[in-house]
Design an enzyme around this catalytic site. Sequence first.
Site, PDB file in Angstrom:
ATOM      1  N   GLY A  11       4.798   0.172   1.804  1.00  0.00           N
ATOM      2  CA  GLY A  11       3.854   0.848   1.820  1.00  0.00           C
ATOM      3  C   GLY A  11       3.235   0.983   3.242  1.00  0.00           C
ATOM      4  N   MET A  13       0.645   0.013   4.817  1.00  0.00           N
ATOM      5  CA  MET A  13       0.182  -1.063   5.277  1.00  0.00           C
ATOM      6  C   MET A  13       1.287  -2.090   5.507  1.00  0.00           C
ATOM      7  SD  MET A  13      -3.218  -1.362   6.517  1.00  0.00           S
ATOM      8  CE  MET A  13      -3.412  -2.958   6.553  1.00  0.00           C
ATOM      9  N   GLY A  94      -4.979  -8.254   1.222  1.00  0.00           N
ATOM     10  CA  GLY A  94      -6.026  -6.925   1.505  1.00  0.00           C
ATOM     11  C   GLY A  94      -6.099  -6.158   0.397  1.00  0.00           C
ATOM     12  N   PRO A 120     -12.009  -7.695   2.456  1.00  0.00           N
ATOM     13  CA  PRO A 120     -12.131  -6.296   2.096  1.00  0.00           C
ATOM     14  C   PRO A 120     -11.720  -5.495   3.552  1.00  0.00           C
ATOM     15  CG  PRO A 120     -14.289  -7.198   1.890  1.00  0.00           C
ATOM     16  CD  PRO A 120     -13.207  -8.408   2.338  1.00  0.00           C
ATOM     17  N   HIS A 149     -12.268   8.091   3.769  1.00  0.00           N
ATOM     18  CA  HIS A 149     -11.050   7.748   4.061  1.00  0.00           C
ATOM     19  C   HIS A 149      -9.914   8.770   3.745  1.00  0.00           C
ATOM     20  CE1 HIS A 149     -12.653   3.523   3.637  1.00  0.00           C
ATOM     21  NE2 HIS A 149     -11.475   3.269   3.917  1.00  0.00           N
ATOM     22  N   HIS A 150      -8.678   8.669   4.214  1.00  0.00           N
ATOM     23  CA  HIS A 150      -7.624   9.399   4.329  1.00  0.00           C
ATOM     24  C   HIS A 150      -7.514   9.792   2.573  1.00  0.00           C
ATOM     25  CE1 HIS A 150      -5.339   6.119   2.546  1.00  0.00           C
ATOM     26  NE2 HIS A 150      -5.708   5.495   3.502  1.00  0.00           N
ATOM     27  N   LYS A 153      -5.918   7.299  -0.128  1.00  0.00           N
ATOM     28  CA  LYS A 153      -6.391   5.898  -0.716  1.00  0.00           C
ATOM     29  C   LYS A 153      -6.619   6.056  -2.202  1.00  0.00           C
ATOM     30  CE  LYS A 153     -10.112   2.863   0.168  1.00  0.00           C
ATOM     31  NZ  LYS A 153      -9.323   1.819  -0.023  1.00  0.00           N
ATOM     32  N   GLY A 159     -13.250  -1.144  -0.677  1.00  0.00           N
ATOM     33  CA  GLY A 159     -13.949  -2.537  -0.730  1.00  0.00           C
ATOM     34  C   GLY A 159     -14.731  -2.689   0.223  1.00  0.00           C
ATOM     35  N   THR A 160     -14.704  -2.300   1.272  1.00  0.00           N
ATOM     36  CA  THR A 160     -15.503  -2.669   2.600  1.00  0.00           C
ATOM     37  C   THR A 160     -16.983  -2.042   2.116  1.00  0.00           C
ATOM     38  OG1 THR A 160     -13.731  -2.349   4.072  1.00  0.00           O
ATOM     39  CG2 THR A 160     -16.022  -2.245   4.736  1.00  0.00           C
TER      40      THR A 160
HETATM   41  P1  NAP Z   1       0.349   2.184  -0.357  1.00  0.00           P
HETATM   42  O1  NAP Z   1       1.107   2.989   0.974  1.00  0.00           O
HETATM   43  O2  NAP Z   1       0.202   2.726  -1.393  1.00  0.00           O
HETATM   44  O3  NAP Z   1       1.357   0.847  -0.501  1.00  0.00           O
HETATM   45  C1  NAP Z   1       1.112   0.031  -1.561  1.00  0.00           C
HETATM   46  C2  NAP Z   1       2.817  -0.586  -1.847  1.00  0.00           C
HETATM   47  O4  NAP Z   1       2.712  -1.660  -2.834  1.00  0.00           O
HETATM   48  C3  NAP Z   1       3.585   0.665  -2.368  1.00  0.00           C
HETATM   49  O5  NAP Z   1       4.822   0.475  -1.630  1.00  0.00           O
HETATM   50  C4  NAP Z   1       3.822   0.135  -3.768  1.00  0.00           C
HETATM   51  O6  NAP Z   1       4.917   0.620  -4.376  1.00  0.00           O
HETATM   52  C5  NAP Z   1       3.685  -1.405  -3.596  1.00  0.00           C
HETATM   53  N1  NAP Z   1       3.578  -1.869  -4.931  1.00  0.00           N
HETATM   54  C6  NAP Z   1       3.066  -1.594  -6.096  1.00  0.00           C
HETATM   55  N2  NAP Z   1       3.190  -2.482  -7.143  1.00  0.00           N
HETATM   56  C7  NAP Z   1       3.729  -3.605  -6.376  1.00  0.00           C
HETATM   57  C8  NAP Z   1       3.933  -4.769  -7.166  1.00  0.00           C
HETATM   58  N3  NAP Z   1       3.811  -5.171  -8.332  1.00  0.00           N
HETATM   59  N4  NAP Z   1       4.589  -5.695  -6.232  1.00  0.00           N
HETATM   60  C9  NAP Z   1       4.779  -5.522  -4.668  1.00  0.00           C
HETATM   61  N5  NAP Z   1       4.642  -4.061  -4.364  1.00  0.00           N
HETATM   62  C10 NAP Z   1       3.911  -3.194  -5.229  1.00  0.00           C
HETATM   63  O7  NAP Z   1      -1.174   1.597   0.166  1.00  0.00           O
HETATM   64  P2  NAP Z   1      -1.458   1.061   1.418  1.00  0.00           P
HETATM   65  O8  NAP Z   1      -2.412   2.120   2.229  1.00  0.00           O
HETATM   66  O9  NAP Z   1      -0.433   0.202   2.134  1.00  0.00           O
HETATM   67  O10 NAP Z   1      -2.733  -0.100   0.975  1.00  0.00           O
HETATM   68  C11 NAP Z   1      -2.469  -1.021   0.258  1.00  0.00           C
HETATM   69  C12 NAP Z   1      -3.562  -1.803  -0.238  1.00  0.00           C
HETATM   70  O11 NAP Z   1      -4.296  -2.351   0.671  1.00  0.00           O
HETATM   71  C13 NAP Z   1      -4.572  -0.879  -0.884  1.00  0.00           C
HETATM   72  O12 NAP Z   1      -5.218  -1.571  -2.145  1.00  0.00           O
HETATM   73  C14 NAP Z   1      -5.569  -0.631   0.243  1.00  0.00           C
HETATM   74  O13 NAP Z   1      -6.948  -0.095  -0.281  1.00  0.00           O
HETATM   75  C15 NAP Z   1      -5.509  -2.027   0.870  1.00  0.00           C
HETATM   76  N6  NAP Z   1      -6.116  -1.901   2.313  1.00  0.00           N
HETATM   77  C16 NAP Z   1      -6.747  -2.955   2.871  1.00  0.00           C
HETATM   78  C17 NAP Z   1      -7.040  -3.221   3.851  1.00  0.00           C
HETATM   79  C18 NAP Z   1      -7.953  -4.233   4.238  1.00  0.00           C
HETATM   80  O14 NAP Z   1      -8.426  -4.545   5.475  1.00  0.00           O
HETATM   81  N7  NAP Z   1      -8.505  -5.126   3.443  1.00  0.00           N
HETATM   82  C19 NAP Z   1      -6.799  -2.087   4.916  1.00  0.00           C
HETATM   83  C20 NAP Z   1      -5.853  -1.142   4.466  1.00  0.00           C
HETATM   84  C21 NAP Z   1      -5.529  -1.241   3.156  1.00  0.00           C
HETATM   85  P3  NAP Z   1       4.944   1.910  -5.160  1.00  0.00           P
HETATM   86  O15 NAP Z   1       4.899   3.149  -4.123  1.00  0.00           O
HETATM   87  O16 NAP Z   1       6.371   2.181  -5.690  1.00  0.00           O
HETATM   88  O17 NAP Z   1       3.733   1.960  -6.097  1.00  0.00           O
END
Ligand code: NAP
Length: 266
Positions: A11, A13, A94, A120, A149-150, A153, A159-160
Amino acid sequence: MIRVVLSGFNGRMGTLIAKTVAAADDMELVGGADPLAATDAVEVDGVAVAPAFTDLAHALEETRPDVLVDFTTPSAVEGNLRCALALGIDCVVGTTGLAPERLEELAASAPAQTTLFHAPNFTLGAVLMMLFAEKAARYLPDAEVIEFHHNGKKDAPSGTAVATALRIAAARDEAQVQSGAPGKETESPGREGARGANVAGVPVHSVRSDGFFAHQEVVLGSAGETLTLRHDSFDRAAYMPGILLAIREAGRRSGLVIGLESLLDL
Ligand code: NAP
């Protein structure tokens, strides 16, 4: 060495977290899981740094890490955590979208001494913004959260934004402050949603657009004045120090730990 498995390594992140963990002197990335992993290795700048798995349970059984880091999707995170916590593996999460009561239930299901850490928001500026909003809500009765956000999302509100609203609501309760701002009852018929989502009595508005990364404003008001708090993050690099800190602290804590602020000396 802290042995780390990264769930969601493909992903947005996950890609940067893999690079950051692989570069940390006190950590070893021992595996990555992602359902559509097309290679058999997690790669950083084209170099294989750890084995890749399409199934997290398999990754955990094979590698037995100290910490699982999960940045996946709201639909995947709960199953991932159940799997790791059952094995007594500390989790740094996260992924947003998990309700507080679900986090509590997950933490309670784990063996004693296991840590479930969820933030969050892993950026320091956002954590400070939440704390300032909480303080201001004791004195300025009206408050609204607007997050930007972009458009990739997958969840709204962020969450924040939810965490900020809950903190404002708790501060209001404690100080017995009541907002005089009108709510959803003032929305015009056919135009519902204008007053945002109601999160514990705080209107939350989510903007999704190309051009934004992650931004939030909290607008607080009282008779004749407003106070606007704004945090902008422009790059995923902003999250990395907080994520490294949480990985390092996970082994020193136990149970459910929420928020980066609980790891900081503020
Ligand atoms: P993303 O680009 O959609 O990445 C998520 C990744 O997880 C994708 O590669 C997805 O694969 C994979 N995935 C889906 N199901 C899975 C499973 N069962 N086991 C392992 N991997 C799996 O999203 P992102 O922007 O990186 O963000 C990820 C999450 O972090 C979101 O919930 C976002 O809101 C959160 N976030 C939190 C913070 C924080 O500070 N807490 C900051 C940024 C983002 P597929 O594409 O094949 O589904």
